[in-house]
Design a protein around this motif. Structure first.
Motif, PDB file in Angstrom:
ATOM      1  N   LEU A   1     -65.616 -27.762  39.885  1.00 35.57           N
ATOM      2  CA  LEU A   1     -65.911 -26.325  40.072  1.00 35.57           C
ATOM      3  C   LEU A   1     -64.834 -25.413  39.288  1.00 35.57           C
ATOM      4  O   LEU A   1     -65.242 -24.423  38.886  1.00 35.57           O
ATOM      5  N   MET A   2     -63.400 -25.794  39.073  1.00 35.15           N
ATOM      6  CA  MET A   2     -62.687 -24.888  38.490  1.00 35.15           C
ATOM      7  C   MET A   2     -63.104 -24.809  36.807  1.00 35.15           C
ATOM      8  O   MET A   2     -63.045 -23.606  36.318  1.00 35.15           O
ATOM      9  N   ARG A   3     -63.803 -25.912  36.467  1.00 35.93           N
ATOM     10  CA  ARG A   3     -64.059 -26.090  34.922  1.00 35.93           C
ATOM     11  C   ARG A   3     -65.525 -25.092  35.033  1.00 35.93           C
ATOM     12  O   ARG A   3     -65.308 -24.138  34.086  1.00 35.93           O
ATOM     13  N   GLU A   4     -66.207 -25.299  35.969  1.00 36.29           N
ATOM     14  CA  GLU A   4     -67.400 -24.144  35.850  1.00 36.29           C
ATOM     15  C   GLU A   4     -67.133 -22.689  36.095  1.00 36.29           C
ATOM     16  O   GLU A   4     -67.699 -21.892  35.518  1.00 36.29           O
ATOM     17  N   TYR A   5     -66.093 -22.437  37.035  1.00 33.54           N
ATOM     18  CA  TYR A   5     -65.350 -21.034  37.065  1.00 33.54           C
ATOM     19  C   TYR A   5     -65.111 -20.674  35.910  1.00 33.54           C
ATOM     20  O   TYR A   5     -65.217 -19.499  35.476  1.00 33.54           O
TER      21      TYR A   5
END
Lengths: 243, 227
Positions: free
Chosen positions: A67-71
């Protein structure tokens, strides 16, 4: 040999530092995950349980890293993207999520169409729509309906998502769910209420950034006879061909 | 099959090697780009598992140079880079598959099998596990000669289980491959659909083919026993 002051590396930007940290975390986490997966089979049943629990926790951490990467990706402009037609991607996302809605006893319907396009990589657009609609499904209770109304006017295209319950039904503040809320049932993945609400907020933030970077505007709403989950507006200048 | 792993992280390459050897593959490991390229050029491998970030020669250069000499050698890229443009660059450079860290070993194993199968056998139109047959062209399923009616999603789930018969599949792998979702929307959709399938495919038949693997997910066992 003298060193020009210009040859010093620049102070890295916060998102670059975070990206590098996530990159570095992925290596040990891969080893940890693979080692746990491979060791389960070799262990006695009693030990398998604790390794399974460790594996589940590792997978949760990996999910958060994802999720952090997607963000971070959503925050970046991304590659030059060809315009992607909204309606077919939306139909395909509804098809993907309809069985999930059905398992929860919720009807998912789409009405209307539009010719709008968005300049975003198709996988990112798909992910943003998945997050938005999945969150709206989560807000409903058994027997409810979620309607996606797609249309276009002089100013551009509009996607309005309505349900029998708005997003206000969901916990976004890490509160314990009330007994009457659709979320009162424990999450089958075993996630705590706090982690579920955090993940939910991050997913909505990712969806919002992806769509805004593509020139659309996203407004979360509530209230009314049919509470609105969100309204996505795509101005004609972004991609709706004039009729 | 003979597989080459080019990965500089000793712990990770050791786990992958251990897993692939347990699946009866012969495995070699190179921990540096030039060494990996030299080994891939010199020996006949059925698959190369190649990390992108390598000391010496980087993975993308190894891949490009392999493609000039061994156009048909299947190459699976391992990388911590998840952006779409990284994926496109690798696939455009000739990679056959692309796995983002932190990946699951079970996912790597399933994809390796798919690549090995693709390079050695024509694609099967009919999948068979004991007396269960799934015809991908006719979209028909039969067990012990009896027709079984499945919904589209049930069919896709059964096909994924049968393609990976004998292998453990995590819920995350199933939801990604069958539902095309990369997240768990706080739902037990996989468990619900497995139950639907069990009722149709296993109830009234012996042995049961779909098994729960505790703490992991599910497995279709051709011998009727769980892992």
């Amino acid at each position: 040999m003298s060193t020009s002051p210009h040859s010093f590396p620049k102070v890295p930007r916060g998102e670059d530092v975070l990206g590098e940290l996530l990159h570095s975390l992925s290596q040990p986490l891969t080893s940890l995950r693979c080692s746990l997966e491979l060791s389960i089979e070799e262990l006695a049943e009693q030990q398998q349980e604790s390794v399974s629990a460790a594996l589940q926790q590792t997978e949760k951490v990996i999910g958060m890293i994802q999720l952090m990467r997607e963000y971070l990706d959503a925050e970046q402009p991304g590659p030059e993207a060809s315009p992607v037609a909204l309606a077919p991607v939306l139909r395909s996302v509804i098809e993907e999520l309809s069985s999930i809605a059905a398992v929860r006893g919720i009807q998912l319907r789409m009405m209307g169409t539009c010719a709008a396009t968005l300049p975003a990589p198709e996988p990112r657009l798909r992910l943003a729509l998945q997050y938005l609609i999945a969150t709206m499904i989560e807000a409903q209770a058994v027997g409810d309906k979620v309607m996606l109304l797609l249309g276009e006017g002089p100013a551009g295209a509009v996607l309005r998502v309505e349900g029998e319950r708005g997003l206000r039904e969901l916990d976004f503040q890490n509160r314990e769910p009330s007994a009457t809320s659709p979320q009162a049932k424990r999450d089958p993945s075993g996630a705590t209420s706090a982690s579920v609400s955090t993940l939910r907020r991050v997913r909505l933030a990712i969806a919002s950034r992806v769509l805004e970077n593509a020139g659309a505007s996203l407004v979360f709403g509530d209230g009314g006879v049919n509470p609105t989950g969100f309204v996505l507006r795509i101005p004609r200048r972004v991609g709706t061909p004039a009729r | 099959m003979r597989i080459l792993i080019v990965e500089d992280d000793a712990a990770l390459s050791s786990f992958i090697r251990k897993g692939l050897e347990a699946e009866h593959h012969a495995v070699d490991v190179a921990n540096e780009g030039n060494q990996g390229r030299a080994m891939a050029m010199e020996f006949d491998y059925d698959l190369v598992v190649l990390d992108l970030s390598l000391p010496g020669l980087d993975g993308l250069s190894v891949l490009k140079s392999l493609r000039q000499r061994k156009a048909n050698l299947p190459v699976m890229i391992l990388t911590a880079r998840s952006r779409i443009e990284d994926r496109v660059q690798c696939l455009d450079s000739g990679a056959d598959d692309y796995l983002v860290k932190p990946f699951s070993y079970l996912e790597l194993s399933a994809r390796a099998r798919a690549l090995l199968r693709r390079s050695h056998l024509p694609s099967e139109s009919v999948l068979t596990v004991r007396d269960l047959c799934l015809d991908r062209v006719e979209r028909k399923v039969e067990r012990a000669g009896r027709h079984i009616e499945l919904t589209t999603k049930e069919f896709a789930l059964l096909e994924y289980l049968m393609r990976n018969a004998g292998r453990r599949l995590t819920r995350a792998m199933i939801i990604e491959h069958v539902w095309n979702l990369t997240f768990d929307s706080t739902t037990n959709v996989v468990d619900v659909y497995i139950n639907y399938l069990r009722r149709k495919v296993d109830d009234g038949f012996t042995p049961s083919l779909i098994h729960t693997v505790r703490g992991v997910g599910y497995q279709m066992s051709p011998d009727g026993a769980s892992a």
